[in-house]
Design an enzyme around this catalytic site. Structure first.
Site, mmCIF file in Angstrom:
data_model
loop_
_atom_site.group_PDB
_atom_site.id
_atom_site.type_symbol
_atom_site.label_atom_id
_atom_site.label_comp_id
_atom_site.label_asym_id
_atom_site.label_seq_id
_atom_site.Cartn_x
_atom_site.Cartn_y
_atom_site.Cartn_z
ATOM 1 C CG ASP A 1 -2.035 -0.927 1.195
ATOM 2 O OD1 ASP A 1 -2.075 -1.752 0.264
ATOM 3 O OD2 ASP A 1 -2.890 -0.872 2.096
ATOM 4 C CG ASP A 2 0.244 3.836 2.225
ATOM 5 O OD1 ASP A 2 -0.915 3.567 1.850
ATOM 6 O OD2 ASP A 2 0.555 3.997 3.418
ATOM 7 C CG HIS B 1 -4.280 2.688 -0.741
ATOM 8 N ND1 HIS B 1 -5.151 1.978 0.057
ATOM 9 C CD2 HIS B 1 -3.325 3.161 0.102
ATOM 10 C CE1 HIS B 1 -4.738 2.035 1.308
ATOM 11 N NE2 HIS B 1 -3.635 2.754 1.371
ATOM 12 C CG HIS C 1 -3.454 7.260 2.101
ATOM 13 N ND1 HIS C 1 -3.115 7.344 3.427
ATOM 14 C CD2 HIS C 1 -3.594 5.946 1.855
ATOM 15 C CE1 HIS C 1 -3.053 6.124 3.946
ATOM 16 N NE2 HIS C 1 -3.342 5.257 3.012
ATOM 17 C CG HIS D 1 2.485 0.112 4.167
ATOM 18 N ND1 HIS D 1 2.226 -0.802 5.164
ATOM 19 C CD2 HIS D 1 1.334 0.823 3.991
ATOM 20 C CE1 HIS D 1 0.969 -0.644 5.571
ATOM 21 N NE2 HIS D 1 0.408 0.330 4.884
HETATM 22 ZN ZN LIG Z 1 -2.591 3.285 3.061
#
Ligand SMILES: [Zn+2]
Length: 258
Positions: free
Chosen positions: A75-76, A126, A130, A221
């Site tokens: 993620d991210d 995602h 964010h 991540h």
């Molecule tokens: Zn995230």
């Protein structure tokens, strides 16, 4: 497991019952407070623990799979420093993964995003920003965020993404409506590494390796040196255990794109 609609219905019915009862006898105010407190507690837990499937259903693993597959997810990203290191490690170990990208990071690093796809990995949504306050966005704001990322990725790669990983793992009625409206598939995890917490590399790795087995989806991540080092050791561990990392769409046997 608890579902929002069931919980709300039960609490409404019990409150009506209490109000009815209050015509015949004294119901102390504390009882109403306790009711509200428990409802709030369940709702908060249901919003933060994605595996409860409280507001809507996400997919967290596929324990019925016959192959020795697991799915590592990131993620991210994409991150200019760490995503290339992650891609190199995955290539070296002939592993595939899924990257749930933040739209504004893709906008800043489109070539890095293309490299993820060119290497045969899957990409998912995602959110665009964010934002820390994402959990408080209304349905329109959530849809705008998700659609902006879908649109951006389509313009860069031609792919129309179907997979969504909730930011912070938070779900709520607005996100539920938006996921349904945009016909997205929500992807959770069942092995959370907690690699963004102050836990050291060995602790993070142990959290994963102590419980991982075929069909699992791991959350990592691609945003820190620590996570890269964890990935390096995890890939060696998986090889030792004859487990192979594949994309989430492969492990879940679903479509990643329209
Ligand atoms: Zn995230």
């Amino acid at each position: 497991m608890l579902r929002r609609k069931t919980v709300n219905t039960v609490f409404i019915l019990l409150t009506v019952l209490l109000l009815g009862l209050s015509f015949f006898t004294v119901v102390p105010l504390i009882v109403y407070f306790l009711f509200f407190f428990f409802w709030l507690l369940i709702t908060i837990c249901g919003s933060f623990f994605i595996r409860w499937n409280y507001h809507y259903k996400s997919l967290h693993s596929n324990k019925n799979i016959t192959n020795n597959f697991v799915a590592i997810t990131f993620d991210d990203g994409p991150h200019p420093q760490y995503t290339p290191q992650v891609l190199n490690l995955l290539k070296k170990h002939n592993a595939k993964a899924t990257f749930f990208c933040i739209g504004q990071n893709v906008e800043q690093h489109p070539n890095l995003f293309k490299a993820i796809i060119d290497d045969g990995h899957t990409v998912g949504n995602h959110t665009f920003s964010h934002a820390r306050s994402f959990g408080f966005f209304n349905e329109e704001e959530v849809s705008k965020e998700l659609y902006k990322t879908i649109d951006l990725i389509k313009s860069i790669s031609g792919l129309q993404m179907k997979l969504y990983r909730p930011a912070f793992g938070v779900t709520n009625p607005s996100i539920a409506k938006s996921v349904k409206k945009l016909n997205l598939t929500s992807i959770g995890w069942n092995v959370r590494s907690l690699d963004t917490t102050p836990r050291n590399e060995s602790m993070v790795l142990k959290r994963i390796t102590s419980k991982i087995s075929k069909g699992d989806i791991v959350l990592l991540h691609d945003t820190s040196e620590k996570s890269v080092r964890v990935l390096e050791r995890l890939l060696l561990f998986l090889e030792e255990k004859k487990l192979k990392s594949v994309t989430v769409d492969q492990i879940l046997q679903i479509k990643a794109y329209e």
